[in-house]
Design a protein around this motif. Structure first.
Motif, mmCIF file in Angstrom:
data_model
loop_
_atom_site.group_PDB
_atom_site.id
_atom_site.type_symbol
_atom_site.label_atom_id
_atom_site.label_comp_id
_atom_site.label_asym_id
_atom_site.label_seq_id
_atom_site.Cartn_x
_atom_site.Cartn_y
_atom_site.Cartn_z
ATOM 1 N N HIS A 188 -33.673 -9.709 18.073
ATOM 2 C CA HIS A 188 -32.820 -10.705 18.862
ATOM 3 C C HIS A 188 -32.866 -10.435 20.458
ATOM 4 O O HIS A 188 -33.370 -9.292 20.724
ATOM 5 C CB HIS A 188 -31.457 -10.298 18.263
ATOM 6 C CG HIS A 188 -31.101 -10.180 16.979
ATOM 7 N ND1 HIS A 188 -30.637 -11.261 16.194
ATOM 8 C CD2 HIS A 188 -31.284 -9.066 16.026
ATOM 9 C CE1 HIS A 188 -30.785 -10.987 14.853
ATOM 10 N NE2 HIS A 188 -30.953 -9.550 14.808
ATOM 11 N N ILE A 189 -32.801 -11.562 20.977
ATOM 12 C CA ILE A 189 -32.867 -11.388 22.065
ATOM 13 C C ILE A 189 -31.554 -11.932 22.805
ATOM 14 O O ILE A 189 -31.281 -12.905 22.511
ATOM 15 C CB ILE A 189 -34.271 -12.513 22.889
ATOM 16 C CG1 ILE A 189 -35.498 -12.075 22.484
ATOM 17 C CG2 ILE A 189 -34.081 -12.358 24.750
ATOM 18 C CD1 ILE A 189 -36.495 -12.836 22.756
ATOM 19 N N LYS A 190 -30.706 -11.116 23.400
ATOM 20 C CA LYS A 190 -29.503 -11.596 23.926
ATOM 21 C C LYS A 190 -29.552 -12.007 25.216
ATOM 22 O O LYS A 190 -30.347 -12.058 26.178
ATOM 23 C CB LYS A 190 -28.328 -10.347 24.011
ATOM 24 C CG LYS A 190 -28.674 -9.462 22.633
ATOM 25 C CD LYS A 190 -27.897 -10.414 21.481
ATOM 26 C CE LYS A 190 -26.862 -9.498 20.466
ATOM 27 N NZ LYS A 190 -26.417 -10.459 19.493
ATOM 28 N N SER A 191 -28.213 -13.015 25.473
ATOM 29 C CA SER A 191 -28.321 -13.796 26.865
ATOM 30 C C SER A 191 -28.379 -12.675 27.944
ATOM 31 O O SER A 191 -28.697 -13.300 29.105
ATOM 32 C CB SER A 191 -27.201 -14.737 26.856
ATOM 33 O OG SER A 191 -26.007 -13.868 26.865
ATOM 34 N N ASP A 192 -27.987 -11.490 27.653
ATOM 35 C CA ASP A 192 -27.890 -10.550 29.006
ATOM 36 C C ASP A 192 -29.105 -9.810 29.041
ATOM 37 O O ASP A 192 -29.477 -9.147 29.904
ATOM 38 C CB ASP A 192 -26.719 -9.656 28.745
ATOM 39 C CG ASP A 192 -26.967 -8.605 27.579
ATOM 40 O OD1 ASP A 192 -27.812 -8.856 26.726
ATOM 41 O OD2 ASP A 192 -26.295 -7.829 27.595
ATOM 42 N N GLY A 193 -30.253 -10.189 28.214
ATOM 43 C CA GLY A 193 -31.600 -9.404 28.418
ATOM 44 C C GLY A 193 -31.867 -8.443 27.532
ATOM 45 O O GLY A 193 -32.798 -7.765 27.201
ATOM 46 N N THR A 194 -30.861 -8.168 26.605
ATOM 47 C CA THR A 194 -30.923 -6.945 25.972
ATOM 48 C C THR A 194 -31.736 -7.502 24.519
ATOM 49 O O THR A 194 -31.742 -8.440 24.115
ATOM 50 C CB THR A 194 -29.451 -6.671 25.148
ATOM 51 O OG1 THR A 194 -28.762 -6.076 26.150
ATOM 52 C CG2 THR A 194 -29.710 -5.217 24.144
ATOM 53 N N VAL A 195 -32.955 -6.513 23.933
ATOM 54 C CA VAL A 195 -33.864 -6.943 23.161
ATOM 55 C C VAL A 195 -33.428 -5.984 21.846
ATOM 56 O O VAL A 195 -33.367 -4.596 22.197
ATOM 57 C CB VAL A 195 -35.242 -6.859 23.594
ATOM 58 C CG1 VAL A 195 -36.059 -7.096 22.436
ATOM 59 C CG2 VAL A 195 -35.607 -7.679 24.850
#
Length: 124
Positions: A103-110
């Protein structure tokens, strides 16, 4: 293979939608492992060029050999145009059988497929 994965991840980050325009890539411990320059050059943590991401989604290694493609619909292809995965509009990353692998979150967390944080992307 590690560099190819890094390049594909970098490209996926760039093409995953609004909110993620990475310039610095970090591992899960927040150590910097790479950079994406505004011209699409991908560098490792020591600023060595390891690849390039072109505006059309073509992913190249450090010698400008095409190693993959990210299509506008989120399809991830290898250098021979075989589909190897997908990035959905919500940031879900799937393999070629549509199994969720990350998953790639909108805040840049992978995150990996189990939602464990494995990296971060920010404008550093």
């Amino acid at each position: 293979m590690k560099r190819l994965l890094f390049l594909i991840l970098a490209a996926a980050l760039l093409f995953s939608g609004p909110g993620v325009s990475a310039q610095r890539l970090q591992n899960g411990s927040y150590s910097t492992v790479g950079y994406i320059k505004s011209d699409g050059t991908v560098q490792d943590g020591s600023y060595r060029t390891i690849g390039h991401i072109k505006s059309d989604g073509t992913v190249q290694d450090g010698s400008y050999k095409t190693v993959g493609h990210i299509k506008s619909d989120g399809t991830i292809q290898d250098g021979s145009y075989r589909t190897v995965g997908h990035v959905k509009s919500d940031g879900t990353v799937q393999d070629d059988s549509y199994r969720t692998v990350g998953h790639i979150k909108s805040d840049g967390t992978v995150q990996d497929g189990s939602y464990k944080t494995i990296g971060h992307a920010d404008s550093g």
